[in-house]
Design an enzyme around this catalytic site. Sequence first.
Site, PDB file in Angstrom:
ATOM      1  N   GLN A  46       2.856  10.072   1.197  1.00  0.00           N
ATOM      2  CA  GLN A  46       4.160   9.411   1.248  1.00  0.00           C
ATOM      3  C   GLN A  46       5.036   9.770   0.053  1.00  0.00           C
ATOM      4  OE1 GLN A  46       2.203   5.399   2.216  1.00  0.00           O
ATOM      5  NE2 GLN A  46       4.248   5.246   3.146  1.00  0.00           N
ATOM      6  N   CYS A  53       6.012   0.112   7.171  1.00  0.00           N
ATOM      7  CA  CYS A  53       5.612   1.270   6.382  1.00  0.00           C
ATOM      8  C   CYS A  53       6.781   1.679   5.490  1.00  0.00           C
ATOM      9  CB  CYS A  53       5.231   2.410   7.324  1.00  0.00           C
ATOM     10  SG  CYS A  53       4.698   3.909   6.491  1.00  0.00           S
ATOM     11  N   LEU A  54       6.468   1.991   4.232  1.00  0.00           N
ATOM     12  CA  LEU A  54       7.531   2.400   3.313  1.00  0.00           C
ATOM     13  C   LEU A  54       8.186   3.709   3.749  1.00  0.00           C
ATOM     14  CD1 LEU A  54       5.847   1.451  -0.091  1.00  0.00           C
ATOM     15  CD2 LEU A  54       7.591   0.178   1.173  1.00  0.00           C
ATOM     16  N   GLU A  92      -3.337   2.844   5.306  1.00  0.00           N
ATOM     17  CA  GLU A  92      -3.187   3.894   4.282  1.00  0.00           C
ATOM     18  C   GLU A  92      -4.138   5.059   4.528  1.00  0.00           C
ATOM     19  OE1 GLU A  92      -0.545   3.736   2.650  1.00  0.00           O
ATOM     20  OE2 GLU A  92      -0.153   1.620   2.964  1.00  0.00           O
ATOM     21  N   GLY A 122       0.828  -1.194   0.000  1.00  0.00           N
ATOM     22  CA  GLY A 122       0.000   0.000   0.000  1.00  0.00           C
ATOM     23  C   GLY A 122       0.864   1.245   0.000  1.00  0.00           C
TER      24      GLY A 122
END
Length: 171
Positions: A50, A92-93, A135, A45
């Site tokens: 981001q 989480c990215l 998200e 996601g």
Amino acid sequence: MIRPILIHPDPRLKKPCAPVTDITDEVKRLAADMLETMYDAPGVGLAAPQVGVNKRVLVMDCIKDGPPEPMVLINPETVWASEDVSTYEEGCLSIPEQYAEVKRPAAVTVRWTDLDGAPQERTFEGLWATCVQHEMDHLDGKLFIDYLGPLKRQMITRKMEKLKRERARGF
């Protein structure tokens, strides 16, 4: 086009996002770029803040084996959440290589607009439910570490500050 992913702490990750008023070519390009960025990362996601865009857009695909199922959700809102909760180890990215268990409703029904401007509604369960809630939190300026205790949150934030310094120096 693969876009750079912001790393926590970055003030843009903590701002609530503005609703999308029109599905323009720019929004469609953003969604395509976000999917490409998410798959490249790799992740399941990605939310617009981001990649530095303050719009209520998220993409996700929780299929690990089998044909991809990319989804683009514009202006998503939760219309129902189960009383049952599930705990997933989330990452989480924007907080690379850091994971923690987070409790969330086990199932949620979400309403959103698709890229054609049509209203959609779906009940998500399992990883899909965790992902869509994670998200959607981004769209409200909330990170998964905000569910953790202050010590763990501070420890992760310090690690991310160090990572950003190292990346700035080219390590």
